[in-house]
Design an enzyme around this catalytic site. Structure first.
Site, short mmCIF file in Angstrom:
data_model
loop_
_atom_site.label_atom_id
_atom_site.label_comp_id
_atom_site.label_asym_id
_atom_site.label_seq_id
_atom_site.Cartn_x
_atom_site.Cartn_y
_atom_site.Cartn_z
CB ILE A 137 -0.97 -0.01 1.21
CG1 ILE A 137 -1.93 -1.20 1.09
CG2 ILE A 137 -1.74 1.30 1.31
CD1 ILE A 137 -2.78 -1.47 2.32
CB SER A 215 -2.02 1.60 8.50
OG SER A 215 -1.42 0.35 8.29
NE ARG A 216 -5.71 -3.74 10.98
CZ ARG A 216 -6.11 -3.78 9.72
NH1 ARG A 216 -6.34 -2.66 9.05
NH2 ARG A 216 -6.32 -4.94 9.12
CG ASP A 240 -10.38 4.16 6.37
OD1 ASP A 240 -11.55 4.58 6.28
OD2 ASP A 240 -10.05 3.00 6.06
CD GLU A 245 -11.07 0.19 13.08
OE1 GLU A 245 -10.44 1.21 12.78
OE2 GLU A 245 -11.35 -0.72 12.27
CG HIS A 283 -11.37 -0.17 8.70
ND1 HIS A 283 -10.71 -0.68 9.79
CD2 HIS A 283 -10.69 -0.64 7.62
CE1 HIS A 283 -9.70 -1.44 9.40
NE2 HIS A 283 -9.66 -1.42 8.07
CB ALA A 285 -8.92 2.86 3.17
CG PHE A 286 -11.65 -2.46 2.51
CD1 PHE A 286 -12.10 -1.81 3.64
CD2 PHE A 286 -12.48 -3.42 1.94
CE1 PHE A 286 -13.33 -2.11 4.21
CE2 PHE A 286 -13.72 -3.74 2.49
CZ PHE A 286 -14.14 -3.06 3.64
P1 NAD Z 1 2.77 -4.91 3.57
O1 NAD Z 1 3.11 -6.07 4.43
O2 NAD Z 1 2.85 -5.07 2.09
O3 NAD Z 1 3.67 -3.66 3.96
C1 NAD Z 1 3.91 -3.29 5.28
C2 NAD Z 1 5.24 -2.56 5.33
O4 NAD Z 1 5.42 -2.08 6.65
C3 NAD Z 1 6.43 -3.48 4.99
O5 NAD Z 1 7.24 -2.88 4.01
C4 NAD Z 1 7.15 -3.61 6.32
O6 NAD Z 1 8.57 -3.74 6.18
C5 NAD Z 1 6.78 -2.27 6.97
N1 NAD Z 1 7.02 -2.28 8.40
C6 NAD Z 1 6.93 -3.30 9.29
N2 NAD Z 1 7.31 -2.89 10.51
C7 NAD Z 1 7.65 -1.59 10.39
C8 NAD Z 1 8.12 -0.61 11.30
N3 NAD Z 1 8.35 -0.91 12.58
N4 NAD Z 1 8.36 0.63 10.83
C9 NAD Z 1 8.15 0.93 9.52
N5 NAD Z 1 7.71 0.05 8.61
C10 NAD Z 1 7.46 -1.20 9.05
O7 NAD Z 1 1.31 -4.47 4.00
P2 NAD Z 1 0.28 -3.59 3.15
O8 NAD Z 1 -0.53 -4.49 2.26
O9 NAD Z 1 0.99 -2.43 2.55
O10 NAD Z 1 -0.71 -3.12 4.30
C11 NAD Z 1 -0.26 -2.28 5.35
C12 NAD Z 1 -1.35 -2.22 6.41
O11 NAD Z 1 -2.48 -1.52 5.90
C13 NAD Z 1 -1.93 -3.58 6.80
O12 NAD Z 1 -1.12 -4.21 7.80
C14 NAD Z 1 -3.28 -3.21 7.35
O13 NAD Z 1 -3.16 -3.00 8.73
C15 NAD Z 1 -3.60 -1.88 6.66
N6 NAD Z 1 -4.77 -1.97 5.76
C16 NAD Z 1 -5.79 -1.10 5.94
C17 NAD Z 1 -6.90 -1.16 5.10
C18 NAD Z 1 -8.08 -0.22 5.24
O14 NAD Z 1 -9.13 -0.44 4.63
N7 NAD Z 1 -7.97 0.87 5.99
C19 NAD Z 1 -6.94 -2.12 4.08
C20 NAD Z 1 -5.87 -2.98 3.94
C21 NAD Z 1 -4.77 -2.91 4.78
#
Ligand code: NAD
Length: 330
Positions: A137, A215-216, A240, A245, A283, A285-286
């Protein structure tokens, strides 16, 4: 679907908890969404009901106790990437909406107030954006933001070659916070990232910067936001997701009697919503057609793979606990 699931499926509207877990009796697979909490007691209840597989219809697995699942022999699968573009586009939508005060402008015009005061935004071109977490993302967010002329910098514990190939430089987190006009969070919620943005790190941000979290919720210490918003340290906040939540989002609370609504009233969240420079989406965004299709297809494939005894490419497993430090060492 018939081919793989000749048995029965049962849809349960209320969120998963120890009580609703009993409804899984007689089923092999529990299909969970993002705010279903599968902590140790719930996992135990699911195991007692006979569940052998938890199929998550989402990417994040921070609400599933993977150790407890392993202890009960329950395997866990997820949908790792269903549309990183959708989530990244939503982050950018929040940035644009906040920057150009779109919600205020919309409400004003609806009311017949066409004044411009308080609606001044900034040109996005050349603004410095810090992307924290550059996986699927974050990389898409970086691509879009670079495309509109922002100066994008990144922070991640593991740099992504595809992001570096865009000419984006990785910085230390403190350095990135100090120079960014906009900070957007895209890392998962882990023990190491909980409250990554806290009272201290907010003080390291450029004064008046915009903070975006799709993200979370747990990435931000919510209680630290109030002072920051009131002092102008954070100029705008787009969320988001929200720390607490679970039980709040994905439910239409307006249909409940006020006395019932009060039982779930989150004063902290309500206070956040009252700030004029805060924009919160539920929530969502997806939530695109493409993402929903991908979530559906991958979840069915995950369950089919399990049923047919095939390898599970989307399985998530508990990390082994670190070995105890040798005597005399911290
Ligand atoms: P991903 O696993 O592809 O990428 C996560 C990145 O975070 C990786 O590059 C990892 O190295 C990095 N990371 C891990 N620990 C870290 C730290 N301490 N500091 C900095 N970076 C760190 O995941 P993604 O598919 O890009 O998704 C990211 C997050 O988005 C998911 O874990 C989920 O919580 C959230 N998400 C939210 C929605 C929404 O609708 N709001 C939808 C999908 C995912």
């Amino acid at each position: 679907m018939e081919k793989f699931f000749p048995g029965k499926t049962y849809f349960v509207e209320p969120p998963l908890d120890k009580d609703t877990a009993q409804l899984a009796k007689g089923y092999d697979v529990a299909v969970l969404f993002v705010n279903d909490r599968a902590d140790a007691p719930v996992v135990e209840a699911l195991a007692n009901a006979g569940i052998k597989l938890i199929a998550l219809r989402c990417a994040g697995f921070d609400r599933v106790d993977l150790q407890a699942c392993a202890a009960h022999g329950i395997r866990v699968v997820r949908v790792p990437t269903y549309s990183p573009e959708s989530v990244a586009e939503h982050a950018v939508a929040l940035i644009f909406a906040l920057n150009r005060h779109l919600t205020d402008a919309y409400i004003r015009v609806r009311m017949g107030n066409y004044s411009l005061s308080g609606l001044v935004g900034m040109e996005m071109r050349h603004k410095v954006v810090g992307v924290v977490g550059t996986g699927a993302i974050g990389a898409q967010a970086a691509r879009i933001l670079k495309g509109i002329g922002c100066k994008v910098y990144a922070y991640d514990i593991k740099p992504n070659p595809a992001v570096e190939a865009m000419g984006i430089k990785y910085l230390a987190l403190d350095e990135l916070l100090a120079i960014s006009d906009i900070v957007t969070l895209h890392c998962p919620l882990l023990p190491s990232t909980r409250h990554l943005i806290n009272r201290e790190s907010i003080q390291k941000m450029k004064k008046g910067a915009m903070l975006i979290n799709v993200s979370r919720g747990g990435l931000i210490e919510s209680a630290a936001l109030f002072d920051a918003l009131e002092s102008g340290q954070i100029g705008a906040l787009g969320l988001d997701v929200y720390e607490n939540e679970g039980g709040l989002f994905f439910v239409d609370h307006t249909k409940f009697d006020p006395s019932v609504r009060m039982q779930n009233w989150d004063r902290q969240f309500r206070t956040l919503l009252s700030y004029p420079q805060v924009l919160v989406t539920p929530h969502s965004a997806f939530l695109t057609e493409e993402a929903l299709n991908n979530i559906c297809t991958t979840t069915i494939q995950n369950i089919a793979d399990y049923t047919l005894g095939k390898p599970l490419p989307n399985e998530v497993k508990a990390q082994p606990s670190p070995a105890p430090a040798p005597a005399g060492k911290a």
